[in-house]
Design an enzyme around this catalytic site. Structure first.
Site, short mmCIF file in Angstrom:
data_model
loop_
_atom_site.label_atom_id
_atom_site.label_comp_id
_atom_site.label_asym_id
_atom_site.label_seq_id
_atom_site.Cartn_x
_atom_site.Cartn_y
_atom_site.Cartn_z
N GLU A 406 47.04 20.54 -23.50
CA GLU A 406 46.49 21.83 -23.45
C GLU A 406 45.18 21.64 -22.60
O GLU A 406 44.33 20.79 -22.75
CB GLU A 406 46.20 22.11 -24.91
CG GLU A 406 47.35 22.11 -25.66
CD GLU A 406 47.00 22.10 -27.24
OE1 GLU A 406 45.89 22.22 -27.60
OE2 GLU A 406 47.92 21.77 -28.17
N LEU A 435 50.46 25.53 -27.02
CA LEU A 435 49.80 24.72 -28.11
C LEU A 435 50.52 24.34 -29.17
O LEU A 435 50.75 24.94 -30.08
CB LEU A 435 48.50 25.87 -28.66
CG LEU A 435 47.41 25.36 -29.36
CD1 LEU A 435 46.17 26.31 -29.34
CD2 LEU A 435 47.90 24.77 -30.59
N GLU A 437 51.48 20.32 -30.51
CA GLU A 437 51.40 18.98 -30.28
C GLU A 437 52.77 18.18 -30.35
O GLU A 437 53.00 17.44 -30.01
CB GLU A 437 50.53 18.70 -31.41
CG GLU A 437 48.81 18.55 -31.00
CD GLU A 437 48.35 20.08 -31.09
OE1 GLU A 437 47.31 20.25 -30.54
OE2 GLU A 437 49.09 20.58 -31.81
N PHE A 460 42.15 16.46 -29.36
CA PHE A 460 41.32 15.92 -30.48
C PHE A 460 41.94 15.08 -31.34
O PHE A 460 43.35 15.43 -31.75
CB PHE A 460 40.37 16.71 -31.07
CG PHE A 460 39.40 17.67 -30.27
CD1 PHE A 460 37.99 17.21 -30.09
CD2 PHE A 460 39.76 18.77 -29.86
CE1 PHE A 460 37.10 17.70 -29.48
CE2 PHE A 460 38.89 19.57 -29.26
CZ PHE A 460 37.58 18.91 -28.61
N PRO A 466 50.24 17.54 -36.36
CA PRO A 466 51.44 18.04 -36.31
C PRO A 466 52.63 17.40 -35.43
O PRO A 466 53.96 17.69 -35.56
CB PRO A 466 51.17 19.48 -35.53
CG PRO A 466 49.62 19.58 -35.66
CD PRO A 466 49.16 18.28 -35.80
N HIS A 505 37.22 17.96 -35.34
CA HIS A 505 37.16 17.37 -34.18
C HIS A 505 36.72 16.10 -34.01
O HIS A 505 36.69 15.52 -33.10
CB HIS A 505 36.25 18.51 -33.14
CG HIS A 505 36.53 19.55 -33.15
ND1 HIS A 505 36.18 20.63 -34.04
CD2 HIS A 505 37.53 20.42 -32.27
CE1 HIS A 505 36.80 21.85 -33.61
NE2 HIS A 505 37.50 21.64 -32.71
#
Length: 705
Positions: A406, A435, A437, A460, A466, A505
Site C-alpha cells: 500500500e 488495502l 494485507e 505497520f 489480517p 502503529h
C-alpha cells in the site's frame, strides 16, 4: 477496464463440446473407488484419519483438470479436490499414500492427506493447498500475476497461454481471501479462473448464509472486469461445455472468469459428519443428481456400449486396488527426519537441498553471495536511505524481484523508503496494492511459487494481523511439502514507537514471527546492518520478516556510511557493540542505542563495565555469542521494547539459565514494556518503553547483587 458480462444462460453458448469421455469415465470410477475404500475400510481401520469424499463434485472437477494442459498452468485447490488432481496426472498410488500418511506422498505424513501438492515440471502443477477455507485464492492470483510478469516483463514466450485456476466451495466465497483475490484479479486483469463448486452447504451452514440468495454468480453479475458462467455441474454435456468455454476464455482473453457449477455433496462434510442437519427429502434430491449415473446415461449407448462402460469400471477398480496395495506397502515416515526442511538446507546425507518449485533456487538461478566485509563509502546515511538504496541495487541485479504494498508506488511509501523506485523500474516491478494485507501476502506467496522474488510491504506491524493465516501458511510450506515447494518472500514491516506511540502503529511483537515456523526474522538497529541483512534476505532461499523500526529510520545514532554494494550480513551473527566485564546486556532494534547510553551512564557514575550485544536477528539468534559473554561477565540482562510476558527475552534467558547456571552471580533479569499496548502520549510512552535511566538502574542493581 472491461465491464462484467451478465450471467450467461447455457442455451446461449456454443454447441456441445466433445471430451475424452473414456478418460472422464475412468477417472470418475477411480475417484469413487478411492472414496469408497477409504470410507468402508481405511477409516474404520484408522489407517486414514481425515477423509473428505468428493462424491458429487468429482465429474465436474475431472472435466476441469482434463482442460489444464499447459506446463505453466497451476491449480490451487482445497480438501475436496482429489478428482482434479487425478485429471492432471497425479499417480494413483500417490493419491492414496497421502491420506495414509505414508513415506513419500504429498507430505510424508506431515500434513493431513487431503491437503495436496504436486510440483509437476512437465505439466500443470497443484500448488500447496491449505487447511484454512479461502486461503487458496490469493496465492492463485499471485501465480497468475507471475505468469503475466514472466510473459511480458521477462519476455518468456513459454508462458503465453498459461493460466491459474482456484477451486472453492460456496462457503469460501464469504472469506477475506476470496474478495481480496477478486479485487486483485480484476484490477490487474489476470488470467485466473475462479471455479466455485456450489453444493449448498458449508459443513452444515446453508449457502444463503454465505452469500445473499445463495448464488455468488448472480451476486457478482455487475462486478467490474469479471465474466461469469453459471450452470449444472452434474450434467455431462453442460459441465463439459461450460468448462471448455471458461478455460478457453481465460487463456485467450488473459482475463479473470468465475465459473459456478451446482453439484451435490453425496456425503458428509467429512467421514465423521452424519448429515443430521439434512432432511431425508434433501438427501434423496441430492442422490438424484449424482453425476455418475448421469454420465452413464449420457454415454451409453450413444458414445460407448454397455460392455465398454463395465470394462472401464472394472479396470478402475483393479487399478485402485493395485495402487492401494503399493501405497500400503510404503513404510511409515522416519521420525528422525521430522525436523528437516523447516528452512532451506545444504545438500548433505542424501537430503534434497533445493525445493522442486518456488523461488529462484528451484530454477537454478543464483545471485552473487556478496561479502561480509564492510567497505564504507560516502557520508553517513539514515536507515531509510540505506534500505532504499539496497532495494534499488537489488532490483537492478535481479529482474525477478518485485516490490509492492500500500502506497509504495508514486508516494514512495508512508516512510519514504521506496521513494523514486517506481519511476525508475516501472509499475510492473514496483506497484501499489489494494488495502488487503491478506491479498498482499497471499499474492506474494503465489508469485514466489512461480519463481519470482516478491518483496511485499506491510505498512505497520499491527496491520499484519489480517494476513496472519497467509504468513503462517507461507512459513510452514516447505516443511509440510517435504521441500517440494517453498515460497521465499521478504516481508518489510515497519513498527515500534516514533516520537509518540499508539496501539495501532507502534506495536512490535516480533516474537510472534519468531514463534511462527519457517520464518527468518531480522531486526536491524542501524543503517549498516539494515543493508547487510536486507541483501542477505533478498538473495536467500527462505521467507524473511524484515522489521524496520520507525524510530531508527531517520535517527542520527542509526546513521552509518554506505557499507558497499556487495555487503551481506549473515543471519544469526550478533554484534558486540560494547565490550565489558561486569554484566552482559542483550538487546536489538531501537533498544540498542538506549542500552549504549545506559552503559555510558553506568561507566561514568560507578566505573562498571557493561557488555552490550545487539542480536540483529531473532530467527536464528546467536545463542553462542550470548552464552560466551555471560560466562565471562556472570550476569545477564535482556532489554526489549515488546511486552514482558512471553516476550523473546524469556527464550534468551531460558537458554542462558540452562547453559550458564553455574556461572551466574546474580538472577537473570528482563527489562521490557509492561503488558500493555503502546500508549500515545509521549509522557506515557516514555514511562512504558525502557529508558536509558531505567536500564542503568537495573544494571546497577544486578551488579551490586
Amino acid at each position: 477496464m472491461a465491464q462484467a458480462q451478465k450471467v450467461l444462460a447455457p442455451e446461449a453458448h456454443t454447441p456441445p463440446v466433445l471430451a475424452d469421455w473414456e478418460k472422464v469415465a475412468y477417472l470418475l470410477h477411480v475417484s469413487r473407488q478411492m472414496d469408497e475404500v477409504e470410507e468402508t475400510r481405511l477409516v474404520p481401520e484408522k489407517q486414514v484419519l481425515y477423509q473428505f469424499s468428493a462424491r458429487g463434485h468429482d465429474m465436474a472437477q475431472i472435466l476441469l483438470g482434463s482442460r489444464l494442459t499447459h506446463r505453466h498452468d497451476a491449480i490451487c485447490g482445497y480438501y475436496r479436490s482429489r478428482p482434479v488432481l487425478l485429471a492432471i496426472g497425479v499417480p494413483l498410488e500417490e493419491a492414496l499414500a497421502g491420506p495414509l500418511a505414508r513415506e513419500g506422498g504429498y507430505s510424508g505424513g506431515r500434513d493431513i492427506g487431503v491437503v495436496f501438492n504436486y510440483p509437476n515440471l512437465n505439466g500443470p502443477s497443484a500448488l500447496p493447498m491449505c487447511g484454512g477455507v479461502g486461503a487458496q485464492y490469493t496465492p492463485a492470483t499471485g501465480w497468475a500475476q507471475a505468469i503475466e510478469y514472466r510473459r511480458t516483463v521477462l519476455g518468456e514466450a513459454e508462458y503465453e497461454g498459461a493460466i491459474a485456476v482456484v477451486l472453492g466451495g460456496e462457503a469460501s466465497v464469504a472469506t477475506n481471501g476470496f474478495w481480496s483475490a477478486l479485487t486483485i484479479a480484476t484490477t490487474q486483469k489476470l488470467p485466473v479462473l475462479f471455479y466455485i463448486e456450489d453444493n449448498g452447504f458449508g459443513i452444515s451452514v446453508r449457502s444463503h448464509l454465505q452469500t445473499p440468495g445463495g448464488n455468488i454468480a448472480a451476486n457478482l453479475a455487475s462486478f467490474g472486469g469479471l465474466t461469469i458462467l453459471d450452470g449444472d455441474g452434474t450434467d455431462p454435456e453442460e459441465a463439459a461445455r461450460l468448462t471448455q468455454e471458461a478455460v478457453t476464455f481465460v487463456r485467450e482473453q488473459r482475463a479473470p472468469m468465475l465459473l459456478r457449477l451446482r453439484v451435490p455433496r453425496l456425503c458428509g462434510h467429512s467421514a465423521q459428519d452424519t448429515q443430521g442437519y439434512k432432511s431425508e427429502s434433501e438427501i434423496a434430491e441430492e442422490k438424484s443428481r449424482d453425476p455418475l449415473p448421469r454420465l452413464r446415461d449420457y454415454l451409453v449407448p450413444g458414445h460407448m456400449a454397455e460392455e465398454g462402460w463395465d470394462e472401464i469400471e472394472q479396470r478402475a477398480s483393479l487399478d485402485v486396488a493395485a495402487a492401494l496395495e503399493r501405497a500400503l506397502a510404503r513404510p511409515q515416515p522416519d521420525p528422525k527426519t521430522l525436523t528437516r526442511h523447516v528452512f532451506s538446507e545444504a545438500g548433505e546425507h542424501g537430503i534434497q537441498s533445493v525445493q522442486t518449485k518456488g523461488g529462484l533456487a528451484a530454477e537454478g538461478i543464483t545471485l552473487p553471495k556478496g561479502s561480509a566485509t564492510v567497505q564504507p563509502s560516502g557520508p553517513r546515511i539514515n536507515m531509510a536511505a540505506a534500505i532504499r538504496r539496497t532495494l534499488d541495487h537489488e532490483l537492478s541485479v535481479n529482474p525477478r524481484m518485485v516490490l509492492f504494498g500500500e502506497d509504495v508506488g508514486p508516494k514512495g511509501g508512508v516512510h519514504s523508503v521506496s521513494q523514486g523506485l517506481q519511476a525508475k523500474y516501472g509499475e510492473a516491478r514496483v506497484f501499489d496494492t489494494s488495502l488487503s494485507e491478506e491479498g498482499i501476502i497471499g499474492r506474494a506467496v503465489g508469485m514466489a511459487l512461480a519463481g519470482l522474488m516478491p518483496v511485499p510491504e506491510i505498512q505497520f506491524r499491527k496491520y499484519a494481523d489480517p494476513a496472519v493465516e497467509q504468513l503462517n501458511d507461507c512459513g510452514t510450506l516447505r516443511w509440510r511439502t517435504r521441500n517440494r515447494f517453498a515460497a521465499p518472500i521478504v516481508v518489510r514491516m515497519p513498527g515500534g514507537f516514533f516520537k509518540c506511540g499508539d496501539p495501532w502503529h507502534s506495536q512490535t511483537n516480533e516474537v510472534q514471527f519468531v514463534h511462527a515456523i519457517g520464518w527468518r526474522v531480522a531486526v536491524p538497529s542501524n543503517a549498516e546492518d539494515a543493508v547487510g541483512l536486507l541483501r542477505a534476505s533478498l538473495r536467500g532461499n527462505d521467507p524473511v520478516i524484515f522489521f524496520e523500526h520507525r524510530a531508527m529510520l531517520d535517527h542520527g545514532w542509526a546513521r552509518r556510511p554506505w557499507p558497499g554494494d556487495d555487503y551481506v550480513l549473515p543471519f544469526g551473527k550478533a554484534k558486540t557493540v560494547r565490550e565489558g566485564r561486569d554484566i552482559t546486556v542483550v538487546t536489538w532494534g531501537a533498544m540498542v542505542e538506549r542500552c549504549e547510553q545506559a552503559a555510558d551512564m553506568v561507566a561514568k557514575e560507578s566505573g562498571r563495565s557493561v557488555e552490550v550485544i545487539d542480536l540483529r536477528t531473532l530467527s536464528p539468534w546467536d545463542s553462542e555469542a550470548v552464552v560466551a559473554s555471560v560466562r565471562r561477565t556472570h550476569r545477564c540482562l535482556v532489554v526489549h521494547e515488546d511486552n514482558g510476558t512471553a516476550g523473546f527475552g524469556a527464550e534468551i534467558l531460558a537458554v542462558v539459565g540452562r547453559e550458564c547456571f553455574l556461572d551466574l552471580d546474580a538472577p537473570l533479569e528482563r527489562l521490557t514494556m509492561p503488558d500493555i499496548p503502546s500508549p500515545h502520549n509521549p509522557i506515557l510512552l516514555e514511562a512504558a518503553v525502557p529508558s536509558a535511566e531505567q536500564i542503568a538502574a537495573k544494571i546497577d542493581d544486578m551488579v551490586r547483587f
